[in-house]
Design a protein around this motif. Structure first.
Motif, PDB file in Angstrom:
ATOM      1  N   UNK A   1      36.050  26.293  60.808  1.00 27.46           N
ATOM      2  CA  UNK A   1      37.460  26.399  60.444  1.00 27.46           C
ATOM      3  C   UNK A   1      38.171  27.383  61.367  1.00 27.46           C
TER       4      UNK A   1
ATOM      5  N   UNK B   1      38.976  25.779  64.754  1.00 26.37           N
ATOM      6  CA  UNK B   1      40.168  24.932  64.662  1.00 26.37           C
ATOM      7  C   UNK B   1      41.423  25.792  64.647  1.00 26.37           C
ATOM      8  N   UNK B   2      41.396  26.837  63.837  1.00 25.54           N
ATOM      9  CA  UNK B   2      42.583  27.694  63.724  1.00 25.54           C
ATOM     10  C   UNK B   2      42.889  28.382  65.044  1.00 25.54           C
TER      11      UNK B   2
ATOM     12  N   UNK C   1      44.568  25.931  67.297  1.00 25.14           N
ATOM     13  CA  UNK C   1      45.940  25.686  66.836  1.00 25.14           C
ATOM     14  C   UNK C   1      46.841  26.862  67.188  1.00 25.14           C
TER      15      UNK C   1
ATOM     16  N   UNK D   1      34.843  18.035  64.574  1.00 28.64           N
ATOM     17  CA  UNK D   1      36.237  18.056  64.119  1.00 28.64           C
ATOM     18  C   UNK D   1      37.086  19.032  64.912  1.00 28.64           C
TER      19      UNK D   1
ATOM     20  N   UNK E   1      34.756  10.398  55.779  1.00 29.26           N
ATOM     21  CA  UNK E   1      36.154  10.149  55.402  1.00 29.26           C
ATOM     22  C   UNK E   1      37.129  11.209  55.907  1.00 29.26           C
ATOM     23  N   UNK E   2      36.690  12.471  55.943  1.00 26.45           N
ATOM     24  CA  UNK E   2      37.620  13.521  56.389  1.00 26.45           C
ATOM     25  C   UNK E   2      37.863  13.403  57.887  1.00 26.45           C
TER      26      UNK E   2
ATOM     27  N   UNK F   1      40.120  10.431  58.613  1.00 27.87           N
ATOM     28  CA  UNK F   1      41.512  10.727  58.278  1.00 27.87           C
ATOM     29  C   UNK F   1      42.150  11.621  59.335  1.00 27.87           C
ATOM     30  N   UNK F   2      41.451  12.684  59.714  1.00 30.18           N
ATOM     31  CA  UNK F   2      42.014  13.609  60.703  1.00 30.18           C
ATOM     32  C   UNK F   2      42.230  12.921  62.043  1.00 30.18           C
TER      33      UNK F   2
ATOM     34  N   UNK G   1      45.320  10.745  61.827  1.00 30.53           N
ATOM     35  CA  UNK G   1      46.513  11.592  61.798  1.00 30.53           C
ATOM     36  C   UNK G   1      46.809  12.145  63.175  1.00 30.53           C
TER      37      UNK G   1
ATOM     38  N   UNK H   1      48.499   9.469  65.180  1.00 34.09           N
ATOM     39  CA  UNK H   1      49.896   9.288  64.767  1.00 34.09           C
ATOM     40  C   UNK H   1      50.775  10.434  65.213  1.00 34.09           C
ATOM     41  N   UNK H   2      50.298  11.653  64.988  1.00 32.10           N
ATOM     42  CA  UNK H   2      51.142  12.816  65.276  1.00 32.10           C
ATOM     43  C   UNK H   2      51.320  13.031  66.770  1.00 32.10           C
TER      44      UNK H   2
ATOM     45  N   UNK I   1      42.126   4.616  52.157  1.00 29.36           N
ATOM     46  CA  UNK I   1      42.807   5.851  52.546  1.00 29.36           C
ATOM     47  C   UNK I   1      43.622   5.684  53.818  1.00 29.36           C
TER      48      UNK I   1
ATOM     49  N   UNK J   1      48.345   4.646  57.007  1.00 29.17           N
ATOM     50  CA  UNK J   1      48.441   5.325  58.300  1.00 29.17           C
ATOM     51  C   UNK J   1      48.448   4.307  59.431  1.00 29.17           C
TER      52      UNK J   1
END
Lengths: 200, 793
Positions: B325, B328-329, B332, B367, B406-407, B410-411, B414, B417-418, B447, B451
């Protein structure tokens, strides 16, 4: 940041209809800005809207969880521990995420991260572009704490009447919806502090 | 806990409590709260009150004294935490509320301020609650000494306020907090805390030091304290370090003076940027920088330290998860820093390239690759860095291997798309990778469907449209193949059948191949898997995706592509993976989309006349592909005419007429049986109408069709005893036959009605009494009736 946290019922995937999906607990951190609607909004109407939005999220989580369980061929009983003292294997619990478009039901785009344990669903409603790894970790932590400290899986547990404990956990581990980067030792320390303030 | 038990608990507790009972209960609560000693009775009562208030979405009326007392209890200095939390929760649950007169103006204790704030911030900012909370929090912040245990309650409030109303803070307040954040982030103690004797959590940093903090792998800390530093007990400033980092990204975004993510330096040209970056590579004299820039500098150092700390092998699983985590942060944050101040770019690029190389070989950290890719997309241009390699790796490797998470799925979607606005030249990579992206969709359809519906318009272009349509139609088959692969990873090599291998390889390809394969043999082989729940879920999503696909494609499809797609629809309509109900739903979409294609390119009918003739010639289509057949026949009737395409010949019209007439004859004459069910009346009527339309254009055919229609009418009026044609169906057929016969009695009117020219779509056409269609029809009817009357009379 987190906009809301909720706990709701999860019906078994095979159940035909055992009543409606119910939100058992919800906590909204802050509020969405009132829309630019010229009509004056009663406070009551705003509150009603908020409750409906949370219920809509709960229903969607339930549906997603059910679909995921059905697709993977699992039953909720797979997660049942042998005895009530054993911890629930949370790493095997179904987990997922989905996005909510703006206006449906919240004003802004939001992401929901959810986790299902037996007959309870837990969800975090996040702002868009949050650190999902952190959110997922935080949700797992919250669920573990709630299961442990409220003993949610024993038959006589009644989470509906122990909101103070839920609030106590949230106040420490998700204050005002702030996701925290807590390493293991920090978590232990906070948990000790919580146990001291709330003896079981 | 079963749902039934939960429900009964709830009703027990609520007891369907009526308003008078609630009033009585409120008085009891008031009495309990007014006591000197607030004991377990009070707790119990407040717990019940919370349940009553929160259990319904409608407002429960509480006595004013009760509400006021809740407010005062909350603010009482010696009130135990349990009661305070309950009061807060009840007041918050009732929000927004008009009878609240809570204010944070005089609250000194920061813990209480935090509780009051949670109630006030839930009111919806009608009375500027957010601003007043923010100002109050800052006043407490300014007045506090650096030590003292209670600042930790304030930071989340400040963070929330900044988030909800970014511009309520003055510049000096922003600068003040930025300075404090620098202290907490960079200069927290590196010694462990001591356990407080009273069992609490905090200690004063000046007490006896039990030793330095450690890294997550147990080694002694090598540099300043971060969220990845551990110890037995923590000090207050270490706690603030954790909170400061947790709120850092949002703070940087919202506290930037000129808006969320604009750089607060004036127009920097690229050249200037690179010059400055050389200068700032040696980050000396940072204490001379203004607060915001200093904060950025320290944030940068923090990120670098986290990236270094994440290489260590954590001893505990929780810490290992936190490392991911933090990675990732950190990425970002670096992205935000570079957006706000391009001079960071030079230092960041080398750091991230190295990180990317390291992560590529680490499946547990996959991820974190997404924010890195995002970073290179955002800043690649400015830094003249080729992000192509990074994207190639991302799109070709990750979805194949990790579609089942699944996570991650999804990411990943996204991210696609973003990042659409910043893909630039790299959009091609995204488009060519659609087969891999569809794996994520096939496995996680509930899910991800919405999207993908949003993503499809950007994924499809004229080069990939045909291949993509095939892939969409085969999506449930892809799900089955992925299931097979997951359970039996060596199935690809193990199979002896080269055809099967080849087709499976094509289905599971990573990038667009530019070719299409007929997967019918594979459909058969994978038939046993067609009833898997996951496959069925995917099949249910396909019609929606097809609609999205076609709305996108019809925007840019030219005549040639439309022809290709139309042929594809016809061909694939009987070559689908047999999932229960899949065929019926897909046919519905394909038939309506066929008509859309024809409406946009009417010449399609003339250009594909040969293939369409073949299609309508086969009787089996009537039963297996009714929707498609109806659409095709209707389209032929509408568009096979000179007014739509000058190349339309009389021979073509005659040929179609013959084939359709034969078809109609066969379906109406043959007896319904078990294998050939009764022909649906819609097919009959559309055939009759199309035949009439064709006849109106090639008028030699009129006698033939009139004869046929009379036969149809009498057949419908006197059904054979063996036929089970029901009254309504027969009535519809009869009515339509009669209408068409009537029209044909006046051929020029028939032509006008049945082959309208393009001007028909103009409103003028219908307003002008000389050309209006309803008028013409009425005229015809009256004339024909008169004629009939004359004949009879």
């Amino acid at each position: 940041m987190v906009y809301a946290f909720l706990i709701h019922t999860l019906r078994a995937p095979q159940a035909q209809d055992m009543g409606l999906c119910r939100v058992l607990y919800s906590c909204v951190f802050g509020a969405e800005n009132s829309p630019d609607d010229p009509r004056p909004h009663g406070a009551e109407r705003d509150r009603l809207l908020r409750k409906e939005q949370i219920l809509a999220v709960a229903r969607q989580v339930e549906s997603m969880c059910r679909l995921q369980q059905q697709a993977s061929g699992r039953t909720p009983m797979d997660l049942q521990p042998q005895s009530s003292d054993e911890p629930v294997p949370l790493h095997e619990a179904p987990v997922g995420a989905f996005r909510l478009a703006a206006g449906d039901p919240f004003q802004e785009v939001r992401t929901v991260v959810w986790l299902g344990v037996l007959s309870l669903g837990f969800a975090l409603v996040l702002d868009a572009h949050e650190n999902l790894l952190l959110a997922e970790g935080t949700l797992r932590l919250l669920v573990r704490l709630l299961l442990d400290h409220l003993r949610l899986l024993t038959p006589s547990a009644n989470l509906l009447l122990r909101a103070d404990r839920i609030e106590g956990i949230l106040a420490r581990f998700l204050p005002h919806g702030q996701l925290l980067f807590l390493n293991d030792q920090f978590v232990q320390g906070l948990e000790k502090e919580f146990s001291a303030a709330w003896p079981r | 806990m079963t749902p039934r038990l939960l429900n009964s608990c709830a009703s027990l507790c609520l007891g369907r409590i009526q308003d008078e009972e609630l009033q009585k209960f409120c008085s009891r609560v008031v009495k309990l709260l007014q006591k000197e000693e607030l004991g377990p009775d009070a707790v119990d009562a407040l717990q019940r009150l919370f349940l009553i208030v929160s259990a319904t979405k409608y407002k429960r009326k509480l006595e004013k004294t009760c509400v006021d007392l809740l407010q005062t209890t909350l603010c009482a200095p010696k009130c135990p935490e349990q009661l305070q939390l309950l009061c807060t929760a009840i007041l918050r649950e009732r929000s927004p509320s008009d009878d609240l007169n809570l204010s944070c103006d005089h609250v000194q204790n920061s813990r209480q301020l935090s509780l009051v704030a949670s109630v006030l911030l839930a009111q919806g900012d009608k009375k500027e609650e957010v601003r007043s909370v923010g100002q109050r929090a800052f006043r407490v912040l300014e007045s506090r000494q650096p030590e003292g245990p209670s600042l930790r309650h304030l930071l989340p409030v400040v963070s929330k306020v900044t988030h909800l109303a970014p511009h309520t803070l003055h510049e000096d307040q922003t600068n003040l907090l930025s300075k404090r954040l620098v202290d907490w982030l960079r200069y927290a103690s590196v010694q462990q805390g001591v356990p407080h004797t009273s069992g609490g959590f905090f200690s004063a940093p000046r007490a006896r030091q039990p030793g330095p903090v450690t890294e997550v792998d147990g080694a002694v800390a090598t540099d300043f304290f971060t969220v990845l530093s551990t110890g037995q007990h923590f000090t207050e400033d270490q706690w603030l370090n954790v909170q400061a980092f947790s709120m850092l990204r949002a703070w940087l975004l919202h506290s930037s003076p000129r808006g969320p993510s604009s750089p607060d330096t004036d127009d920097k040209s690229e050249l200037e940027g690179s010059t400055l970056s050389v200068l700032s590579a040696t980050s000396t004299a940072s204490h001379l920088l203004p607060p915001q820039e200093r904060l950025r500098e320290k944030a940068f150092e923090y990120c670098q330290r986290l990236i270094e700390q994440s290489t260590r092998r954590a001893l505990r699983k929780g810490d290992s998860d936190l490392q991911k985590a933090c990675l990732v942060e950190a990425v970002l944050l670096l992205d935000v820093l570079c957006r706000q101040d391009p001079s960071f770019l030079y230092r960041t690029l080398s750091c991230l390239k190295a990180l990317h190389a390291r992560l590529c070989g680490d499946p547990a950290r996959v991820r974190a690759l997404l924010p890195i890719a995002q970073f290179f997309l955002n800043h690649g241009e400015a830094a003249a860095v080729d992000s192509e390699a990074i994207l190639q790796h991302l799109f070709t490797r990750i979805p194949c291997e990790l579609f089942h998470s699944p996570m991650l799925a999804f990411e990943f979607v996204c991210f696609c798309r973003d990042s659409l606005p910043v893909f630039g030249r790299n959009l091609d990579i995204l488009r060519r990778s659609f087969p891999n992206l569809f794996k994520l969709l096939a496995w996680n359809s509930p899910a991800l469907t919405s999207e993908f519906v949003a993503l499809l318009p950007s994924l499809v272009d004229s080069a990939t449209a045909v291949e993509m349509l095939h892939t969409l139609l085969d999506l449930p088959c892809l799900t089955a193949a992925l299931d097979l692969q997951l359970r039996n990873p060596s199935c690809l090599e193990a199979s002896r059948d080269p055809q099967f291998q080849g087709l499976l390889q094509h289905l599971l390809r990573a990038t667009a191949s530019g070719t299409t394969e007929r997967l019918a043999p594979l459909h058969q082989l994978l038939q046993p898997l067609a009833s898997l729940t996951r496959v069925v879920q995917c099949a249910e999503a396909v019609p929606t995706l097809l609609q999205a696909f076609f709305s996108a494609v019809t925007q840019f499809a030219d005549g040639a592509l439309s022809n290709q797609l139309a042929l594809l629809l016809l061909e694939r309509s009987d070559s689908l993976y047999q999932v229960p109900q899949y065929e019926a739903h897909v046919h519905r979409v394909l038939s309506s989309q066929f008509l859309v294609l024809c409406a946009r390119h009417p010449s399609l009918v003339v250009e594909l006349a040969k293939e369409l003739l073949e299609f309508v010639g086969s009787v089996s289509s009537v039963h297996s592909r009714e929707a498609m057949l109806t659409a095709v026949v209707w389209a032929v009737g509408e568009y096979l005419s000179v007014s739509w395409d000058r190349r339309c010949t009389v021979e073509q019209i005659n040929r179609f007429f013959e084939v359709l007439e034969a078809l109609l004859f066969e379906v109406t004459q043959s007896r319904p049986s078990a294998t050939l069910p009764k022909c649906p009346p819609r097919v009959i009527t559309v055939l009759m109408t199309t035949l009439t339309k064709l006849a109106s254009r090639s008028q030699d055919l009129i006698p033939r069709v009139s004869l046929f229609l009379s036969k149809m009418r009498s057949l419908a009026q006197n059904p054979a005893p063996s036929s089970d044609r029901c009254g309504e169906d027969a009535g519809a057929v009869c009515t339509r036959a009669a209408e068409l016969l009537t029209l044909l009695k006046m051929p020029s009117v028939a032509q006008f009605v049945l082959t309208p020219s393009a001007e028909v779509s103009e409103p003028r056409y219908h307003r002008d009494t000389n050309t209006a269609l309803p008028l013409a029809l009425r005229t015809v009817s009256r004339l024909v009736e008169k004629e009939a009357g004359l004949l009879l009379g």
